[in-house]
Write a protein that holds these residues in place. Structure first.
Motif, PDB file in Angstrom:
ATOM      1  N   LYS A 129     -33.487 -26.625  28.350  1.00 39.21           N
ATOM      2  CA  LYS A 129     -32.755 -25.966  29.027  1.00 39.21           C
ATOM      3  C   LYS A 129     -31.582 -25.761  26.572  1.00 39.21           C
ATOM      4  N   ALA A 130     -32.258 -27.147  26.437  1.00 38.34           N
ATOM      5  CA  ALA A 130     -31.385 -27.167  24.775  1.00 38.34           C
ATOM      6  C   ALA A 130     -32.315 -27.972  24.486  1.00 38.34           C
ATOM      7  N   GLU A 131     -31.833 -27.940  23.074  1.00 34.99           N
ATOM      8  CA  GLU A 131     -32.377 -29.128  22.364  1.00 34.99           C
ATOM      9  C   GLU A 131     -32.842 -30.584  22.624  1.00 34.99           C
ATOM     10  N   HIS A 132     -33.577 -31.191  22.702  1.00 35.43           N
ATOM     11  CA  HIS A 132     -34.038 -32.634  23.209  1.00 35.43           C
ATOM     12  C   HIS A 132     -33.784 -33.147  24.170  1.00 35.43           C
ATOM     13  N   GLU A 133     -33.582 -31.855  25.224  1.00 32.15           N
ATOM     14  CA  GLU A 133     -33.472 -32.313  26.684  1.00 32.15           C
ATOM     15  C   GLU A 133     -35.109 -31.861  27.542  1.00 32.15           C
ATOM     16  N   PHE A 134     -35.820 -31.898  27.661  1.00 24.08           N
ATOM     17  CA  PHE A 134     -37.284 -32.489  28.149  1.00 24.08           C
ATOM     18  C   PHE A 134     -37.203 -32.562  29.548  1.00 24.08           C
ATOM     19  N   GLU A 135     -37.483 -31.616  30.413  1.00 26.24           N
ATOM     20  CA  GLU A 135     -38.257 -32.103  31.854  1.00 26.24           C
ATOM     21  C   GLU A 135     -39.700 -31.573  32.398  1.00 26.24           C
ATOM     22  N   ILE A 136     -40.700 -32.002  32.393  1.00 25.66           N
ATOM     23  CA  ILE A 136     -41.981 -31.806  33.086  1.00 25.66           C
ATOM     24  C   ILE A 136     -41.459 -30.818  34.560  1.00 25.66           C
ATOM     25  N   ILE A 137     -42.562 -29.691  34.461  1.00 24.52           N
ATOM     26  CA  ILE A 137     -41.847 -29.172  35.882  1.00 24.52           C
ATOM     27  C   ILE A 137     -43.281 -28.603  36.289  1.00 24.52           C
ATOM     28  N   GLY A 138     -44.562 -28.794  35.493  1.00 23.80           N
ATOM     29  CA  GLY A 138     -45.904 -28.192  36.524  1.00 23.80           C
ATOM     30  C   GLY A 138     -46.620 -29.601  34.846  1.00 23.80           C
TER      31      GLY A 138
END
Length: 341
Positions: free
Chosen positions: A149-158
């Protein structure tokens, strides 16, 4: 004059010993990579103990060479960045130990970097990142769709539920009799063949963004073994093309659907399998057709494999965000990003 921030970066997560000096996260001053491919080929894959021993032999030499090639000293370095996971625990420990020793001896900040963030940031050398952003990370041990969503925000969706795409390439490479790593050869053969075997596209239409390549690997091996038992000779180019088409179809289908669900400004393609020409070509086609307003950055071919330059780019970003580690930093072989709820 713009501030010059130099990152000394270490990458030893698997079978490449690499040290780099990177300026401001966008300029490579040096990127030394000592490969171990020849040592592991006779085993058909990476042997962790062998990899660790090679890292011990090469880490100091690579560090000295990286500094010399960049024409800098430790006094010029702003911070030390290091991959601390995911990867092989023994290999990771060599890089982490070397980075901690240098950071302590020269009173430099120690910046911990996720190996997959490093792969993602290899694309930073191609162009500026824009958010929100999606990344398709495909490497030897990982296949992930990561939403930022923004820099340094990581979320695995798959992510893969079994074999990663790169693992599947290497495993069928053994059936072909192709030396490890097999991906490049199979990609070249695939360009000369046709999808005549129509292998399964596992989970392609399921309402999620996860992957599975174990069934494809098994279908391929069974096809070859059944033909051998009948004394039938199969066309290796068609076999390679059929296998690769199945992998590419699933990766592209899931990525396009993820972009429909999560509107983004950019798609990043990175990781070792990102060097695959079939995958690059397919994503280029699909992006122009289905998501023409989303730009795509592909990691440079020479930076798709494991290297410290990508860790330097990611390390600079982490350094700017205040990420720091103490002398108790340890290897985390199972390190992951957060998952979407």
């Amino acid at each position: 004059m713009a501030e010059r921030t130099l990152i000394l970066a270490f990458e030893t997560s698997c079978d490449e010993t690499s040290v780099a000096v990177v300026e401001n996260g966008t300029k490579i001053l040096s990127n030394i990579v000592a490969t171990q491919i020849d040592s592991h080929q006779r085993f058909g894959g990476v042997v962790p103990e062998v990899a660790s021993r090679h890292h011990i032999e090469w880490i100091t030499r690579c560090t000295d060479q990286a500094l010399a090639e960049a024409n800098v000293s430790y006094n010029d370095i702003a911070a030390v960045a290091v991959t601390y996971g995911p990867g092989l625990v023994g290999s990771l420990l060599i890089g982490v130990t070397a980075a901690k020793a240098i950071a302590w001896a020269h009173n430099l900040p120690l910046v911990p970097v996720n190996h997959m963030t490093g792969h993602l940031y290899a694309a930073r050398y191609v162009g500026e990142f824009k958010y929100p952003q999606m990344a398709l990370l495909v490497s030897g041990g990982h296949t992930e769709l990561v939403y930022m969503k923004a820099e340094h925000e990581f979320e695995i969706i798959g992510e893969t539920r079994d074999d990663a795409a790169g693992e599947a390439y290497d495993k069928i490479g053994r059936v072909f009799g192709v030396n490890y790593p097999a991906g490049k050869t199979i990609d070249e053969w695939a360009a000369k063949g046709e999808d005549t075997f129509h292998f399964p596209r596992a989970m392609e239409k399921e309402a999620n963004y996860d992957f599975s390549f174990s069934g494809l690997k098994s279908a391929f091996i069974n096809t070859v073994h059944n033909a051998d038992q009948r004394g039938e000779k199969l066309n290796k180019y068609d076999l390679a093309a059929s296998f690769q088409q199945s992998v590419v179809d699933v990766l592209a289908e899931k990525t396009m659907r993820a972009l429909e669900r999560y509107p983004v400004k950019q798609l990043i393609l990175a990781g070792g399998v990102a060097a695959n020409h079939g995958l690059r070509s397919r994503l280029d086609h699909d992006m122009h057709k289905y998501h023409p307003d989303v730009t795509m950055l592909q990691a440079p071919l020479k930076l798709c494999g494991d290297n410290a330059a990508m860790i330097g780019a990611a390390g600079y970003m982490c350094y700017q965000h205040g990420d720091r580690a103490g002398m108790d930093l340890n290897a985390e072989p199972g390190l992951m990003y957060g998952r979407m709820k």
